[in-house]
Scaffold this motif. Structure first.
Motif, short mmCIF file in Angstrom:
data_model
loop_
_atom_site.label_atom_id
_atom_site.label_comp_id
_atom_site.label_asym_id
_atom_site.label_seq_id
_atom_site.Cartn_x
_atom_site.Cartn_y
_atom_site.Cartn_z
N UNK A 75 11.58 -0.59 3.08
CA UNK A 75 10.19 -0.12 3.09
C UNK A 75 9.13 -1.21 3.26
N UNK A 76 9.48 -2.46 2.99
CA UNK A 76 8.49 -3.54 3.09
C UNK A 76 7.81 -3.63 4.45
N UNK A 77 8.55 -3.50 5.56
CA UNK A 77 7.86 -3.64 6.85
C UNK A 77 6.71 -2.66 7.06
N UNK A 78 6.81 -1.47 6.53
CA UNK A 78 5.72 -0.51 6.77
C UNK A 78 4.72 -0.43 5.62
N UNK A 79 5.07 -0.92 4.43
CA UNK A 79 4.18 -0.79 3.28
C UNK A 79 3.50 -2.09 2.85
N UNK A 80 4.05 -3.23 3.21
CA UNK A 80 3.49 -4.50 2.76
C UNK A 80 2.18 -4.80 3.48
N UNK A 81 1.15 -5.13 2.70
CA UNK A 81 -0.17 -5.43 3.28
C UNK A 81 -0.62 -6.85 3.00
N UNK A 110 0.87 -1.17 0.00
CA UNK A 110 0.00 0.00 0.00
C UNK A 110 0.91 1.23 0.00
N UNK A 111 0.98 1.92 -1.13
CA UNK A 111 1.87 3.08 -1.25
C UNK A 111 1.11 4.41 -1.15
N UNK A 112 -0.12 4.35 -0.68
CA UNK A 112 -0.97 5.54 -0.60
C UNK A 112 -0.30 6.67 0.18
N UNK A 113 0.21 6.37 1.36
CA UNK A 113 0.82 7.40 2.21
C UNK A 113 2.29 7.65 1.85
N UNK A 114 2.83 6.82 0.97
CA UNK A 114 4.24 6.93 0.58
C UNK A 114 4.44 7.80 -0.66
N UNK A 115 3.38 8.10 -1.41
CA UNK A 115 3.56 8.78 -2.69
C UNK A 115 4.28 10.12 -2.56
N UNK A 116 4.04 10.85 -1.49
CA UNK A 116 4.70 12.14 -1.32
C UNK A 116 6.16 12.00 -0.89
N UNK A 117 6.52 10.84 -0.35
CA UNK A 117 7.90 10.58 0.07
C UNK A 117 8.74 9.97 -1.04
N UNK A 118 8.11 9.40 -2.05
CA UNK A 118 8.83 8.67 -3.10
C UNK A 118 9.82 9.60 -3.81
N UNK A 119 11.11 9.26 -3.78
CA UNK A 119 12.12 10.12 -4.39
C UNK A 119 11.90 10.36 -5.89
N UNK A 120 11.28 9.41 -6.56
CA UNK A 120 11.01 9.57 -7.99
C UNK A 120 9.72 10.33 -8.29
N UNK A 121 9.05 10.79 -7.24
CA UNK A 121 7.82 11.54 -7.41
C UNK A 121 6.59 10.65 -7.33
N UNK A 122 5.45 11.27 -7.15
CA UNK A 122 4.20 10.54 -6.99
C UNK A 122 3.64 10.03 -8.31
N UNK A 123 3.99 10.68 -9.40
CA UNK A 123 3.42 10.36 -10.71
C UNK A 123 3.63 8.90 -11.09
N UNK A 124 4.83 8.39 -10.89
CA UNK A 124 5.12 7.00 -11.28
C UNK A 124 4.33 6.01 -10.44
N UNK A 125 4.18 6.28 -9.15
CA UNK A 125 3.41 5.37 -8.29
C UNK A 125 1.94 5.38 -8.68
N UNK A 126 1.42 6.54 -9.03
CA UNK A 126 0.03 6.63 -9.47
C UNK A 126 -0.17 5.88 -10.78
N UNK A 127 0.85 5.89 -11.63
CA UNK A 127 0.76 5.22 -12.94
C UNK A 127 0.71 3.70 -12.79
N UNK A 128 1.41 3.15 -11.79
CA UNK A 128 1.45 1.69 -11.63
C UNK A 128 0.48 1.19 -10.56
N UNK A 129 -0.26 2.09 -9.93
CA UNK A 129 -1.20 1.70 -8.88
C UNK A 129 -2.23 0.71 -9.42
N UNK A 130 -2.45 -0.35 -8.65
CA UNK A 130 -3.40 -1.38 -9.05
C UNK A 130 -2.81 -2.43 -9.97
#
Length: 84
Positions: free
Chosen positions: A69-75, A30-50
């Motif tokens: 990042x897996x311990x805090x993002x893996x669902x 779940x990268x919902x709360x991580x998109x603003x932290x992503x060093x490559x920007x939120x755009x790429x995460x939004x593009x691959x979401x789902x």
């Protein structure tokens, strides 16, 4: 035991309202709360979401990133029966 997802389950999580989930090596994140932290920007995460982002992830990251990042993002995991 971690939660089990099908690719169709993950596909429904492709907007900020539903949550932004990605698959990497059959693990669901779940990268919902991580998109603003992503060093490559939120755009790429939004593009691959789902979607399965394994190929894109490994192109730009190494295993240390996943370990960090897996311990805090893996669902959960993709169900074995649902694998392609």
């Amino acid at each position: 035991m971690s939660k089990q997802f099908t690719p169709a389950d993950v596909a429904t999580h492709n907007t900020a309202d539903n949550g932004l989930y990605i698959i990497i090596d059959n693990s669901v994140f779940d990268v919902t709360k991580f998109i603003d932290e992503h060093p490559g920007g939120s755009k790429i995460l939004k593009r691959v979401a789902g979607k399965d982002a394994t190929k894109q992830f490994w192109k730009y990251h190494n295993e240390s990133v996943l370990k960090k990042y897996a311990p805090k993002l893996k669902v959960g995991e993709v169900k074995d029966a649902a694998k392609l």
